[in-house]
Enzyme design. Structure first.
Site, mmCIF file in Angstrom:
data_model
loop_
_atom_site.group_PDB
_atom_site.id
_atom_site.type_symbol
_atom_site.label_atom_id
_atom_site.label_comp_id
_atom_site.label_asym_id
_atom_site.label_seq_id
_atom_site.Cartn_x
_atom_site.Cartn_y
_atom_site.Cartn_z
ATOM 1 N N GLU A 73 -6.547 -7.898 -1.091
ATOM 2 C CA GLU A 73 -7.137 -7.950 0.247
ATOM 3 C C GLU A 73 -8.633 -7.723 0.119
ATOM 4 O O GLU A 73 -9.089 -6.606 -0.087
ATOM 5 C CB GLU A 73 -6.520 -6.887 1.179
ATOM 6 N N GLU A 117 0.822 -1.222 0.000
ATOM 7 C CA GLU A 117 0.000 0.000 0.000
ATOM 8 C C GLU A 117 0.859 1.276 0.000
ATOM 9 O O GLU A 117 0.598 2.199 0.775
ATOM 10 C CB GLU A 117 -0.960 0.007 1.202
#
Length: 582
Positions: free
Chosen positions: A223, A147
């Protein structure tokens, strides 16, 4: 494509460092029986290199054994080696010794950071490379950082991490993963961009965006969130199983690969949990149950039943039978028999550091120059007058005049009144690192302990004795049997309490309940089960039966303020009043 045919990744995250090694196989068999084909795991740098240049891949940190076990069970592996992993872990899995450098800029190409990453990757990748698919192993993909788009402080950083992996022999598919806030900034040439999300509402926007930046490529939700983590003092997060099932089927129906974050969360054993600091500082609880597909103790949930049915119908082949549940039990309560107040324990600890000014935890000249990562630090000095004490305490400091507690300092309470003192008086501040922030732009500011000077009536105090209370196994080995005292009617806090847990049959999983206790840490046979705190939401600590012996077991509770009469055990966890996520 895998082995010349189209391959749909149905993945689930399980972190080896959050699950007792003895239960790895159980959790992975349950994953396989749910119809998943790929295991995804993070690799925590802070646990693998606790001191600069000294590596630990033993026991519960044996990454290679975990990856090979996945292969044996019939799962492929996606590895997410960071170096930063977020993962609700202290400093996002970065070692705290990096913060000894006052100019450190984490997650950038700052020289002090990349030199440390290079050494770590030299060691880590030598272990990982032979486990890749092209070398006969199960690793089919490796994620570049984590991320980064939502951090995005250095455009040269992602290309640096990608090259660092490739230069050390990583030849499998490279991926990046980002949430909707970071997707446009986290991508790097030559790595497949994947997305992180909770609901199918985000799916259309994100897949359209992926199409615009990388054209027609395989799509993956790296995710797909099955729940969420909890913070001390907040509610227990719940994500409805029907909502998870709807999102998963929408992702798969769209032709995308998927990874469930998390399939099984496990536990933030010890002091490894992280924190968030957006408006207020909030530390993460010990349980990493996450309201996931398997519970913290590896039990089935409604999500498991629904997802197994779904993935079974997609694969068309019959799934293996789910393994039986591990038995649980409620042991007889343990009554602490012996006790040692912190003040009586000090002579047995390692020599304190003496310093003119307070030093933060990371910069203490201990542990081979690596400072202190986790636990508590005790600062002592003398004062000769009363007045207003002010300090920057990270994260929570109990203040004592001699041995009498007069209150706490933390992010909100920065001043405290020191009552009348006579002559030379010992001022003590017991500071806890409650967890370094693991997500957000302020990770460079995560030094713990006393930060800067501490002032009494605006003049800085000097001449400190600083004790490191990291509570590792070696810490307790210093307390010999004859140093413990019988439990008095009125204990002096903070204190250590010791009692025997008798296990007559073969040991089973259980949950420790500390009714009447306030805040502290539980150790069983030297294993740190993690923190408890009566503000909730979590009210029980998971105790794996694999960590108990038949016969006598040693229970030690470190309590800051108030002890209950006994330590109780229960067959069912209580993670607190819950709130549905929306």
């Amino acid at each position: 494509m895998l082995e010349d045919s189209a391959f749909w990744i149905f993945g689930g995250s399980v972190h080896y460092f959050r699950v007792p090694r003895e239960y790895w196989r159980d959790r992975l068999l349950k994953m396989k029986a749910c119809g998943l084909n790929t295991l995804t795991t993070y690799v925590p740098w802070n646990l693998h290199e606790p001191e600069r240049g000294s590596f630990d891949f033993s026991g519960n940190l044996d990454l290679e054994a975990f990856v090979l076990l996945a292969a044996e069970v019939g799962l492929w592996v996606i590895l997410r080696p960071g170096p930063y992993i977020c993962s609700e872990m202290d400093l996002g899995g970065l070692p705290s010794w990096l913060l000894q450098d006052p100019d450190m800029r984490l997650r950038t190409t700052y020289k002090g950071f990349t030199e440390a990453v290079d050494l770590y990757f030299d060691h880590l990748m030598a272990r990982v490379v032979p486990l890749q698919y092209k070398h006969g192993g199960p690793i089919i993909a490796v994620q570049v950082e984590n991320e980064y788009g939502s951090y995005n402080k250095d455009p040269a950083y992602m290309p640096y991490v990608k090259k660092a992996l490739e230069d050390r022999g990583i030849v499998e598919l490279l991926l990046t993963s980002d949430n909707k806030d970071g997707l446009s900034k986290g991508i790097v040439d030559g790595a497949l961009a994947t997305i992180n999300l909770q609901s199918q509402n985000e799916l259309q926007f994100l897949t359209t965006f992926l199409l615009s930046v990388q054209g027609v490529q395989p799509r993956m939700v790296m995710e797909c969130w099955t729940g969420w983590f909890d913070s001390w003092g907040g509610p227990h997060s719940i994500l409805d199983s029907s909502e998870v099932l709807e999102t998963v089927s929408a992702v798969v129906d769209s032709g995308s690969s998927i990874n469930l974050y998390v399939f099984h969360g496990g536990t933030n054993f010890g002091f490894i949990s992280g924190a968030v600091h957006l408006q207020d500082y909030k530390s993460d609880v010990t349980s990493y149950d996450y309201d996931a597909v398997l519970t913290e103790a590896g039990d089935y949930t409604a999500k498991y039943t629904g997802l197994r049915e779904f993935f079974g119908s997609v694969s068309g082949a019959p799934l293996p039978a789910p393994p039986d549940l591990l038995p649980k039990t409620a042991y007889e309560p343990v009554m602490p028999a012996l006790y040692l107040s912190l003040w009586d324990a000090l002579p047995y600890l390692e020599e304190p550091v003496t310093s003119e000014k307070p030093l933060n935890m990371e910069n203490l000249p201990i542990n081979g120059g690596n400072g202190q990562s986790f636990g508590y630090t005790l600062y002592e000095t003398t004062i000769t007058s009363s007045g207003i004490l002010s300090a920057c305490v990270r994260d929570r400091g109990q203040v004592f005049v001699n041995t009498v507690s007069i209150g706490f300092l933390d992010y909100k309470r920065k001043k405290i009144v020191i009552p009348l003192v006579q002559g030379f008086t010992v001022l003590r501040i017991l500071v806890e690192n409650c967890g370094r922030v693991n997500y957000g732009t302020n990770i460079d500011d995560q030094r713990k302990g006393l930060i800067g000077n501490i002032y009494l009536n605006d003049s800085p105090l000097k001449k400190f004795k600083i004790y490191s209370l990291d509570m590792k196994k070696s810490f307790f080995q210093r307390f010999h049997a004859d140093q413990w005292n019988p439990l008095p009617d009125v204990p002096v806090f903070p204190a250590f309490f010791l009692g025997p847990l008798l296990v007559s049959l073969s040991p089973c999983d259980t949950f420790v309940k500390l009714e009447g206790w306030e805040k502290g840490v539980v150790f069983i046979n030297g294993q740190n089960l993690g923190r408890y705190w009566n503000i909730g939401p979590q009210e029980t600590l998971y105790l794996p039966g694999a960590w108990l012996d038949q016969g006598l077991n040693q229970v030690i509770v470190f309590e800051e303020k108030m002890a209950g009469p006994v330590v109780q055990f229960t067959e069912t966890p209580y993670l607190g009043r819950h709130q549905y996520m929306n």
